[in-house]
Scaffold this motif. Structure first.
Motif, PDB file in Angstrom:
ATOM      1  N   TYR A   1       0.380  -1.338   0.027  1.00 17.41           N
ATOM      2  CA  TYR A   1      -0.200   0.139  -0.252  1.00 17.41           C
ATOM      3  C   TYR A   1       0.528   1.628   0.017  1.00 17.41           C
ATOM      4  O   TYR A   1       0.314   2.317  -0.431  1.00 17.41           O
ATOM      5  N   GLU A   2       2.195   1.229   0.648  1.00 21.17           N
ATOM      6  CA  GLU A   2       3.276   2.700  -0.062  1.00 21.17           C
ATOM      7  C   GLU A   2       3.186   3.012  -0.960  1.00 21.17           C
ATOM      8  O   GLU A   2       3.342   4.108  -1.156  1.00 21.17           O
ATOM      9  N   ALA A   3       3.012   2.058  -1.749  1.00 23.65           N
ATOM     10  CA  ALA A   3       2.927   2.191  -3.559  1.00 23.65           C
ATOM     11  C   ALA A   3       1.847   3.059  -3.850  1.00 23.65           C
ATOM     12  O   ALA A   3       1.345   2.769  -5.060  1.00 23.65           O
ATOM     13  N   LEU A   4       0.409   3.340  -3.477  1.00 20.52           N
ATOM     14  CA  LEU A   4      -1.237   2.797  -4.188  1.00 20.52           C
ATOM     15  C   LEU A   4      -1.013   4.151  -4.460  1.00 20.52           C
ATOM     16  O   LEU A   4      -1.722   3.961  -5.148  1.00 20.52           O
ATOM     17  N   PHE A   5      -0.507   5.387  -4.335  1.00 18.79           N
ATOM     18  CA  PHE A   5      -1.350   6.324  -5.273  1.00 18.79           C
ATOM     19  C   PHE A   5      -0.162   6.892  -5.593  1.00 18.79           C
ATOM     20  O   PHE A   5      -0.839   7.461  -7.270  1.00 18.79           O
ATOM     21  N   PRO A   6       1.068   6.180  -5.933  1.00 20.65           N
ATOM     22  CA  PRO A   6       1.741   7.322  -7.114  1.00 20.65           C
ATOM     23  C   PRO A   6       1.419   5.694  -8.473  1.00 20.65           C
ATOM     24  O   PRO A   6       1.598   6.333  -9.370  1.00 20.65           O
ATOM     25  N   CYS A   7       1.193   4.334  -7.765  1.00 23.56           N
ATOM     26  CA  CYS A   7       0.680   4.102  -8.803  1.00 23.56           C
ATOM     27  C   CYS A   7      -0.787   3.931  -9.478  1.00 23.56           C
ATOM     28  O   CYS A   7      -0.636   3.772 -10.917  1.00 23.56           O
ATOM     29  N   PHE A   8      -1.980   5.070  -8.580  1.00 30.18           N
ATOM     30  CA  PHE A   8      -3.161   5.001  -9.451  1.00 30.18           C
ATOM     31  C   PHE A   8      -2.788   6.492 -10.457  1.00 30.18           C
ATOM     32  O   PHE A   8      -3.144   6.318 -11.248  1.00 30.18           O
ATOM     33  N   ILE A   9      -1.755   7.301  -9.746  1.00 26.27           N
ATOM     34  CA  ILE A   9      -1.837   8.688 -10.523  1.00 26.27           C
ATOM     35  C   ILE A   9      -0.889   7.876 -12.525  1.00 26.27           C
ATOM     36  O   ILE A   9      -1.619   8.278 -13.469  1.00 26.27           O
ATOM     37  N   ALA A  10       0.063   7.326 -11.866  1.00 28.36           N
ATOM     38  CA  ALA A  10       0.575   6.324 -12.654  1.00 28.36           C
ATOM     39  C   ALA A  10      -0.147   6.128 -13.881  1.00 28.36           C
ATOM     40  O   ALA A  10      -0.171   5.956 -15.437  1.00 28.36           O
ATOM     41  N   ALA A  11      -0.900   5.562 -13.364  1.00 23.44           N
ATOM     42  CA  ALA A  11      -2.068   4.089 -14.302  1.00 23.44           C
ATOM     43  C   ALA A  11      -2.299   5.222 -14.782  1.00 23.44           C
ATOM     44  O   ALA A  11      -2.772   5.011 -16.292  1.00 23.44           O
ATOM     45  N   PHE A  12      -3.068   5.936 -14.643  1.00 25.24           N
ATOM     46  CA  PHE A  12      -4.183   6.791 -15.374  1.00 25.24           C
ATOM     47  C   PHE A  12      -3.445   8.028 -16.430  1.00 25.24           C
ATOM     48  O   PHE A  12      -3.951   7.961 -17.657  1.00 25.24           O
ATOM     49  N   ALA A  13      -1.695   8.056 -15.428  1.00 21.83           N
ATOM     50  CA  ALA A  13      -1.231   8.860 -16.352  1.00 21.83           C
ATOM     51  C   ALA A  13      -0.775   8.515 -17.786  1.00 21.83           C
ATOM     52  O   ALA A  13      -0.878   9.085 -19.120  1.00 21.83           O
ATOM     53  N   GLY A  14      -0.204   7.132 -17.383  1.00 23.97           N
ATOM     54  CA  GLY A  14      -0.602   5.480 -18.954  1.00 23.97           C
ATOM     55  C   GLY A  14      -1.310   6.293 -19.697  1.00 23.97           C
ATOM     56  O   GLY A  14      -1.667   5.798 -20.794  1.00 23.97           O
TER      57      GLY A  14
END
Length: 433
Positions: A192-205
């Protein structure tokens, strides 16, 4: 007492304020970094998708290219032997690096996997594209850690964001992509420590790929009955079959790889031999239906009844292609295997063929990659919430019945699927190859 209570309240309020401020600073820090990772991954995925469309068109217009599959495999093998030995492990290297950050992934991973995947599809190998997207997304994101001098813990998060962005952008499923980057690392454990970055990167991608005007295939589940007891029981039965096939696929692909390594010492000759076998198999059965991505057949599985053996043929062609060292990914072939298997099960189960095709599409993947949550979200994004309810049941059951096997042997065992079993310590045991 009142003074003590007031002091405690002020202390708690002060701590909460500091915590909120820290969280806000972290969010501000990761937004540009994860967004940039997503842009890089989305651009690479756009290039990948365009190149694979070109490769498929050329191969279908020039069937004689299939006769060059073996020499093409030799070329791929030589490329990796002389220029890509450090990145040949592919997606497993990414997962290993996330678990134990050591060195920045060489940038050469991106052009090598893009070229290797293009060659595989151009000449008729049966492979997918998610492995390529994961590798390009993570390797490009990792380059950002050099000028920023990220600590290992932050570099780990950036790699996970790259994985999420690659997966999301290549399939057009940002929610599934975000969770995939968290879920794929270890069975039964989410980071879960990467939850926010993963969501931002996924939508940006995903937005980046769309901005390049690259479109994804649409799959239509035409009929979804109301959820009832019979539907739930049918979903469980289908999920069991999907899970067993997922386990068989992972084990077969690893077994082919082990056999090739054991009997062919010179690595570039393994895809050469695999290319010969795939070419002979296509000529023997008289159809190219089971090579390449197989998108037309996947689409057809949602629209009409197909031969019940389609899933088995794609299973064998893909295990042979990837097991002997061609480049690409497993997931789109798993979509083919799952959707056609679901289509076949509609002869036995009282659910519509298009619904069972959609359930198999995601559930075989869920079992093979050990990612039931990401797979369920993918079903919701692709087929809608109503079909997603059936698919979610099938994904969870498939996950349970696929055992502790998987297409990514670098994946760790965070928590056993079966509490009664005694397994090695959490995050220490890799899956069997």
């Amino acid at each position: 007492m009142p003074e003590t209570s007031s002091t405690s309240h002020k202390s708690a309020t002060h701590s909460l304020t500091i915590g909120s401020s820290t969280t806000f600073v972290q969010l501000l820090r990761w937004i540009p970094l994860a967004t940039l990772a997503g842009i890089l991954a989305g651009t690479a995925s756009a290039l990948l998708l365009v190149s694979l469309n070109l490769a498929t068109t050329l191969r279908e217009n020039h069937p004689w290219l299939l006769y060059l599959l073996a020499p093409a495999g030799l070329v791929v093998g030589l490329l990796y032997r002389h220029f890509g030995a450090s990145v040949e492990a592919g997606s497993n290297l990414i997962i290993d690096e996330i678990h134990n950050p050591q060195a920045v992934i060489p940038l050469r991973m991106t052009p090598l996997i893009l070229l290797g995947t293009f060659i595989t599809h151009l000449f008729g190998g049966s492979a997918g594209r998610e492995g390529t997207a994961i590798q390009t997304g993570a390797s490009l994101a990792d380059q950002l850690s050099i000028p920023l001098r990220l600590a290992p813990a932050n570099r780990r998060i950036l790699l996970m964001a790259g994985v999420s962005a690659g997966f999301a952008s290549v399939f057009g499923t940002p929610l599934a992509g975000a969770v995939f980057g968290l879920e794929v690392l270890a069975i039964g454990s989410l980071s879960y420590e990467a939850l926010f970055p993963c969501f931002i990167a996924a939508f940006a991608g995903d937005l980046t790929t769309r901005a390049w005007h690259v479109h994804h295939t649409l799959y239509q589940v035409s009929s979804v009955p109301a959820v009832d007891v019979r539907g739930i029981l049918s979903s469980i039965a289908a999920g069991i079959v999907f899970g067993l096939i997922a386990m068989a696929f992972a084990r077969t692909t690893h077994a082919v790889s082990a056999f090739a390594k054991r009997h062919i010492a010179y690595a570039p000759l393994r895809p050469f031999a695999g290319g010969i076998l795939v070419t002979l198999a296509v000529l023997a059965i008289g159809t190219t239906r089971y090579i390449g991505l197989g998108i037309p057949t996947i689409v057809a599985s949602f629209q009409t009844r197909l031969p019940i053996y389609d899933f088995a043929a794609k299973f064998l062609f893909t295990a042979l292609t990837l097991g002997t060292g061609f480049k690409g990914g497993e997931v789109t072939p798993l979509f083919f295997i799952g959707s056609t298997l679901g289509n076949a099960l509609s002869n036995l189960l009282p659910l519509p063929p298009s619904l069972l095709a959609g359930m198999g599409f995601v559930a075989v993947f869920a079992g093979a990659a050990n990612t039931p949550i990401a797979s369920t979200l993918m079903a919701v994004e692709l087929f809608g919430a109503e079909a997603g309810a059936y698919a979610g049941i099938a994904c969870v059951v498939s996950y349970l019945f696929s055992g502790h096997s998987g297409i990514y042997h670098a994946q760790r065992i965070g928590n056993s699927k079966y509490p009664q079993q005694n397994l090695p310590a959490a995050l220490e045991a890799k899956l069997p190859e």
